[in-house]
Motif scaffolding. Structure first.
Motif, mmCIF file in Angstrom:
data_model
loop_
_atom_site.group_PDB
_atom_site.id
_atom_site.type_symbol
_atom_site.label_atom_id
_atom_site.label_comp_id
_atom_site.label_asym_id
_atom_site.label_seq_id
_atom_site.Cartn_x
_atom_site.Cartn_y
_atom_site.Cartn_z
ATOM 1 N N GLU A 515 46.792 27.583 -27.194
ATOM 2 C CA GLU A 515 45.391 28.386 -27.505
ATOM 3 C C GLU A 515 45.746 29.602 -28.210
ATOM 4 O OE1 GLU A 515 43.064 28.130 -24.078
ATOM 5 O OE2 GLU A 515 42.758 25.767 -24.231
ATOM 6 N N SER A 516 44.782 29.824 -29.020
ATOM 7 C CA SER A 516 44.978 31.452 -29.663
ATOM 8 C C SER A 516 44.563 32.342 -28.725
ATOM 9 C CB SER A 516 43.991 31.387 -30.992
ATOM 10 O OG SER A 516 42.715 30.942 -30.657
ATOM 11 N N ILE A 517 44.954 33.604 -28.984
ATOM 12 C CA ILE A 517 44.477 34.453 -27.876
ATOM 13 C C ILE A 517 44.247 35.890 -28.449
ATOM 14 C CG2 ILE A 517 46.795 35.364 -27.476
ATOM 15 C CD1 ILE A 517 45.898 35.609 -24.545
ATOM 16 N N ASN A 518 43.064 36.481 -28.079
ATOM 17 C CA ASN A 518 42.760 37.857 -28.440
ATOM 18 C C ASN A 518 43.292 38.862 -27.406
ATOM 19 O OD1 ASN A 518 40.886 37.332 -31.236
ATOM 20 N ND2 ASN A 518 40.301 35.836 -29.639
ATOM 21 N N ILE A 519 43.641 40.038 -27.825
ATOM 22 C CA ILE A 519 44.317 41.065 -26.893
ATOM 23 C C ILE A 519 43.600 42.417 -27.271
ATOM 24 C CG2 ILE A 519 46.102 42.100 -25.762
ATOM 25 C CD1 ILE A 519 46.714 39.272 -27.763
ATOM 26 N N THR A 520 43.367 43.110 -26.225
ATOM 27 C CA THR A 520 42.663 44.508 -26.527
ATOM 28 C C THR A 520 43.545 45.463 -25.999
ATOM 29 O OG1 THR A 520 40.299 43.612 -26.601
ATOM 30 C CG2 THR A 520 40.563 46.192 -26.499
ATOM 31 N N VAL A 521 44.230 46.396 -26.851
ATOM 32 C CA VAL A 521 45.046 47.502 -26.014
ATOM 33 C C VAL A 521 44.628 48.678 -26.482
ATOM 34 C CG1 VAL A 521 47.321 48.343 -25.997
ATOM 35 C CG2 VAL A 521 46.909 46.012 -26.271
ATOM 36 N N GLY A 522 43.897 49.388 -25.512
ATOM 37 C CA GLY A 522 43.195 50.573 -25.882
ATOM 38 C C GLY A 522 42.024 50.307 -26.887
ATOM 39 N N ASN A 546 47.679 49.212 -18.509
ATOM 40 C CA ASN A 546 47.840 48.414 -17.434
ATOM 41 C C ASN A 546 46.498 47.622 -17.493
ATOM 42 O OD1 ASN A 546 50.312 48.579 -16.261
ATOM 43 N ND2 ASN A 546 49.526 50.539 -15.306
ATOM 44 N N GLY A 547 46.244 46.282 -17.098
ATOM 45 C CA GLY A 547 45.159 45.736 -17.083
ATOM 46 C C GLY A 547 44.527 45.397 -18.406
ATOM 47 N N VAL A 548 45.519 45.134 -19.341
ATOM 48 C CA VAL A 548 45.278 44.826 -20.566
ATOM 49 C C VAL A 548 44.302 43.434 -20.778
ATOM 50 C CG1 VAL A 548 45.893 44.187 -23.035
ATOM 51 C CG2 VAL A 548 46.963 46.109 -21.549
ATOM 52 N N GLN A 549 43.183 43.458 -21.490
ATOM 53 C CA GLN A 549 42.200 42.449 -21.374
ATOM 54 C C GLN A 549 42.875 41.257 -22.679
ATOM 55 O OE1 GLN A 549 38.077 43.166 -22.005
ATOM 56 N NE2 GLN A 549 37.582 41.045 -22.257
ATOM 57 N N CYS A 550 42.802 40.136 -22.148
ATOM 58 C CA CYS A 550 43.317 39.029 -22.983
ATOM 59 C C CYS A 550 42.350 37.944 -22.904
ATOM 60 C CB CYS A 550 44.771 38.469 -22.746
ATOM 61 S SG CYS A 550 45.938 39.803 -22.387
ATOM 62 N N VAL A 551 41.734 37.311 -23.951
ATOM 63 C CA VAL A 551 40.822 36.509 -23.791
ATOM 64 C C VAL A 551 41.392 35.185 -24.819
ATOM 65 C CG1 VAL A 551 38.547 35.645 -24.735
ATOM 66 C CG2 VAL A 551 38.981 38.317 -23.939
ATOM 67 N N SER A 552 41.151 34.236 -24.025
ATOM 68 C CA SER A 552 41.666 32.765 -24.680
ATOM 69 C C SER A 552 40.750 31.701 -24.544
ATOM 70 C CB SER A 552 43.372 32.310 -24.202
ATOM 71 O OG SER A 552 43.585 31.110 -24.804
ATOM 72 N N GLY A 553 40.034 31.335 -25.450
ATOM 73 C CA GLY A 553 38.941 30.426 -25.332
ATOM 74 C C GLY A 553 37.848 30.796 -24.329
ATOM 75 N N PRO A 554 37.763 29.946 -23.317
ATOM 76 C CA PRO A 554 36.742 30.349 -22.306
ATOM 77 C C PRO A 554 37.482 31.357 -20.978
ATOM 78 C CG PRO A 554 37.380 28.360 -21.993
ATOM 79 C CD PRO A 554 38.006 28.685 -23.154
ATOM 80 N N SER A 555 38.534 31.545 -21.117
ATOM 81 C CA SER A 555 39.570 32.032 -20.270
ATOM 82 C C SER A 555 39.760 33.581 -20.485
ATOM 83 C CB SER A 555 40.818 31.304 -20.080
ATOM 84 O OG SER A 555 40.622 29.840 -19.446
ATOM 85 N N GLN A 556 39.834 34.264 -19.384
ATOM 86 C CA GLN A 556 39.963 35.598 -19.344
ATOM 87 C C GLN A 556 41.337 35.985 -18.424
ATOM 88 O OE1 GLN A 556 36.693 38.402 -19.295
ATOM 89 N NE2 GLN A 556 35.591 37.530 -20.843
ATOM 90 N N TYR A 557 42.093 36.890 -19.107
ATOM 91 C CA TYR A 557 43.304 37.234 -18.267
ATOM 92 C C TYR A 557 43.607 38.796 -18.272
ATOM 93 C CZ TYR A 557 44.521 32.390 -19.402
ATOM 94 O OH TYR A 557 44.219 31.118 -19.513
ATOM 95 N N ARG A 558 44.253 39.350 -17.517
ATOM 96 C CA ARG A 558 44.769 40.794 -17.584
ATOM 97 C C ARG A 558 46.073 40.836 -17.316
ATOM 98 N NH1 ARG A 558 40.745 44.507 -18.445
ATOM 99 N NH2 ARG A 558 38.691 43.782 -17.819
ATOM 100 N N ILE A 559 46.791 41.641 -18.101
ATOM 101 C CA ILE A 559 48.118 41.955 -18.096
ATOM 102 C C ILE A 559 48.597 43.347 -17.916
ATOM 103 C CG2 ILE A 559 48.751 39.442 -19.114
ATOM 104 C CD1 ILE A 559 49.407 41.389 -21.752
ATOM 105 N N GLY A 576 52.887 30.549 -20.860
ATOM 106 C CA GLY A 576 51.897 30.175 -19.935
ATOM 107 C C GLY A 576 51.111 28.933 -20.141
ATOM 108 N N GLY A 577 50.401 28.440 -18.944
ATOM 109 C CA GLY A 577 49.193 27.271 -19.323
ATOM 110 C C GLY A 577 47.987 27.804 -19.307
ATOM 111 N N ARG A 578 47.052 27.120 -19.427
ATOM 112 C CA ARG A 578 45.770 27.295 -19.309
ATOM 113 C C ARG A 578 45.495 28.325 -18.072
ATOM 114 N NH1 ARG A 578 41.053 23.419 -21.530
ATOM 115 N NH2 ARG A 578 42.809 23.148 -23.199
ATOM 116 N N GLU A 579 46.044 27.746 -17.005
ATOM 117 C CA GLU A 579 45.667 28.467 -15.644
ATOM 118 C C GLU A 579 46.181 30.043 -15.472
ATOM 119 O OE1 GLU A 579 43.449 27.165 -13.675
ATOM 120 O OE2 GLU A 579 43.469 25.497 -14.792
ATOM 121 N N GLU A 580 47.106 30.412 -16.135
ATOM 122 C CA GLU A 580 48.004 31.474 -16.031
ATOM 123 C C GLU A 580 48.300 31.971 -17.497
ATOM 124 O OE1 GLU A 580 51.539 31.486 -13.803
ATOM 125 O OE2 GLU A 580 52.276 29.917 -14.758
#
Length: 725
Positions: A515-522, A546-559, A576-580
């Motif tokens: 799945e494609s992913i959008n990342i916001t760094v600063g 720290n806590g960089v926001q990543c959005v992939s479809g309906p899922s959101q992650y922070r790295i 990673g998969g859909r869960e992580e």
């Protein structure tokens, strides 16, 4: 910084012959002292003017590179061309002040030119004003006007300040020079701290705010002009009395013409200037001879200034590739490091005057002015030796760009086991390439032309796969290898290997997920497509992310990416998969690991050299010049700075060598020049110009340069002599 102390000695020459003293001036003193109120306006004017000049100049090199898009060599050349012009134009200012307008009006009119130059320069730095050609035209026009303004008032302001004191207040006048000198340094230090902050910490139109960095100095120059005009009714103003440079030129011209016409029919003369005796006084001729002897010693001096003035160009560029973080307490900007020279000179002058020089005297070593200047040149060479050592270590973190008919390539092995990569006819990756977490770095790939298609053979677990990939010369690439159901896939991605000149970080993402992913760094936005797609290389500011926001479809992650350090270039592999969402951060281009504090030794050495060379040279020039010729030697001294900048301009555009080699070349040239200067100094005999009054008791100074019939011929050999070197 050279032009802080240099004007002081010219003041004493120009403080005579006051014919107009306002009544208000005679009554107004500062706090019941003998200091006239008018000097307060002059000191504030000088503080604001120096703030405007050094503030603008501090960010000039980076402006050329990042805003106008010039390369380092062109930026350095234009920077030094501007600096050189600033030291050629004082001749024009002196001519205008002494022959036409007088000091007061010259300062007013040329300050207006100065202000216009700053305004034009600031407008040229506004992104929405025209195209790139318009920006370049406005910038160059502004710099030319600034050069005429600052150079034109340079020989006038301090001299005008000295004019405000009565002849019997010499002690107060001497203290005024110290106050004047401090105002110059204060303006210099403050501006080199403030304007880089305005440039880098304020964003205009989504980028560094050069318009504001130039605009604030423009405002300070307007304040300088307003303050100077406000003191109008308090000033002593001496009318123009004729320019000694013109008299000297006429005398020399007449001597050359007279010798050319009459040398065959007249007896030989002791000196070629003696051919002017038919028209000009012998005292004037004798004074010109004395000046010429000092000017001959000036011939080697531009080389010192060629090194000294690189603090604002080459040394600033060196600082951009260094670590500027002081333990988290503060982060220095590369163009702020120049302030160290102004700070150190305030520390070094009392140390040398009250410590080092007296200690040398106790050792019974006679340290004459010319010896001090020779030592100052050696210290300048040592400063560039230190800069060379720093540069050699700095470039270890830099990837050398590929030459013509070459590309650079690195391999990201995203397979489950090691692979071997073979290019036809070349062995650039002789060992198997393991995981991407253990990169092997860039290798040089030869091409047969401007571009070439290579058939690359990849061996994975005994199975071979061939990829046809197109490479362009002078370009860097990453070859991404990953698995697919039918074998191995190859993807060639163009890399960014040039370090940021502002210490910024380059960052990109490779997405191994489905799945494609959008990342916001600063403030930067990245988009990484599916199936090993990569985002663009985007620069971000150095810092902890720290806590960089990543959005992939309906899922959101922070790295947590952690520290993205000065000048580095990173690739982040997203897994990673859909869960992580997991990641691996790889440093493609090494971060700046040499701390900017390593520049302190070279700044300390060049500043110590300035104290021994510049200030001592001014003292020597003043002591060896007749009273009427001190302004001539002042002009000659300024010209050595101008020609020093011309030397840098020639080397920067013509040498085409690596930076550390260029530093070493300058250091070697200055050592050679210091040896030549020492030999010249050894044969120089000091004289006492005050003895001219005894030798020519009936000569009133010959303001018009005319011949005095009462004078007898006196040659340089008749002058009272002091010691050698």
């Amino acid at each position: 910084m050279f032009n802080r102390p240099m004007i002081i000695y010219n003041v004493w020459e120009n403080s005579h012959g006051i014919k107009y003293i306002p009544l208000l001036y005679q009554k107004m003193k500062l706090c019941g002292t003998n200091y006239p109120v008018s000097i307060a306006f002059i000191v504030v004017n000088e503080f604001c003017e120096r703030f405007s000049y050094y503030g603008m100049k501090a960010v000039l090199t980076l402006y050329f590179i990042h805003y106008l898009g010039w390369d380092k060599n062109l930026s350095t050349a234009v920077y030094h061309a501007f600096s050189g012009l600033c030291y050629f134009t004082p001749l024009l200012g002196a001519l205008i002040a002494d022959s036409w307008l007088g000091k007061f009006k010259t300062i007013i009119y040329l300050s207006i030119v100065y202000v216009i130059g700053h305004v034009v320069k600031s407008v040229g730095a506004i992104p929405d004003v025209g195209n790139s050609t318009v920006h370049i035209v406005l910038s160059i026009t502004g710099l030319i006007l600034i050069a005429f303004g600052t150079g034109g008032i340079k020989p006038c302001v301090a001299a005008f300040g000295g004019d405000q004191f009565d002849e019997d207040h010499t002690e107060e006048r001497t203290k005024f020079f110290s106050i004047f000198y401090m105002s110059i340094n204060a303006g210099s230090v403050l501006s080199t701290i403030v304007t880089p902050i305005l440039r880098g910490d304020v964003q205009c139109f989504g980028r560094d705010c050069y318009a504001l960095a130039f605009g604030v100095p423009a405002v300070l120059m307007i304040i300088a002009l307003v303050v100077f005009i406000a003191g109008h009714g308090l000033y002593k103003k001496s009318p123009p009395e004729g320019n000694v440079l013109l008299r000297v030129g006429k005398c020399i011209g007449f001597a050359i013409r007279n010798r050319w016409r009459n040398s065959k029919n007249s007896p030989k003369r002791e000196h070629w200037l003696d051919w002017a005796e038919e028209k000009f006084s012998k005292r004037l001729i004798q004074e010109i001879k004395m000046v010429f002897r000092v000017l001959v010693l000036y011939i080697p001096l531009p080389m010192f200034w060629a090194l000294f003035d690189q603090q604002g160009s080459r040394w600033t560029l060196q600082a951009t590739r260094m670590n500027m973080d002081f333990g988290g307490a503060f982060i220095l900007k590369p163009d702020q490091m120049q302030m160290l020279n102004a700070l150190l000179i305030l520390v070094f002058i009392p140390i040398f005057d009250m410590g080092i020089y007296p200690l040398i005297g106790l050792c019974r070593i006679k340290l004459t002015p010319l010896k001090k200047m020779a030592i100052g040149m050696i210290l300048g060479a040592l400063a560039f030796g230190a800069a060379t050592i720093v540069e050699i270590n700095v470039i270890k973190t830099v990837v050398k760009p590929p030459a013509a008919r070459e590309s650079l390539v690195q391999v990201y092995n995203l397979m489950d086991t090691e692979v071997t990569v073979q290019f036809p006819g070349q062995t650039i990756f002789p060992e198997p390439i393991k995981s991407y977490e253990d990169p092997v770095g860039y290798a040089s790939l030869s091409l047969t032309g401007e571009s070439q298609i290579h058939t690359v053979t990849v061996n994975h677990n005994g199975a071979e796969h061939q990829c046809q990939l197109a490479f362009k010369e002078q370009t860097a690439y990453s070859l991404i290898l990953h698995g697919r159901p039918d074998g191995t896939a190859c993807k060639l991605v163009e890399d960014h290997i040039t370090k940021s000149e502002t210490g910024a970080v380059y960052l990109r993402f490779i997405n191994t997920r489905s799945e494609s992913i959008n990342i916001t760094v600063g403030t930067a936005e990245f988009y990484a497509p599916v199936d090993y797609g990569n985002s663009h290389n985007i620069s971000v500011q150095r810092g902890e992310y720290n806590g960089v926001q990543c959005v992939s479809g309906p899922s959101q992650y922070r790295i947590d990416l952690g520290l993205l350090d000065f000048g580095a270039s990173y690739t982040v592999i997203l897994k990673g998969g859909r869960e992580e969402l997991t990641f691996t951060k790889i440093e493609d281009i090494q971060a700046n690991n040499i701390h900017i504090a390593w520049q302190i030794p070279q700044y300390a050495l060049i500043t110590a050299g300035e104290v021994m060379f510049s200030i001592t040279g001014l003292e020597f020039s003043y002591s060896q010049a007749p009273t009427s010729m001190k302004s001539v030697l002042q002009a000659g001294w300024l010209m050595t700075v101008a020609f020093g900048n011309v030397i840098v301009l020639i080397v920067a555009e013509g040498a085409g060598m690596e930076q550390w080699t260029e530093f070493l070349l300058f250091a070697g040239l200055l050592v050679a020049v210091s040896i030549i200067f020492s030999i010249m100094a050894y044969f120089y005999t000091y004289v006492d110009p005050d003895q001219l009054d005894k030798l020519f008791p009936d000569d009133d100074g010959n303001v018009d340069g005319s011949k005095s019939k009462k004078n007898e011929t006196v040659y340089m050999t008749d002058m009272p002599k002091k010691t050698k070197m």
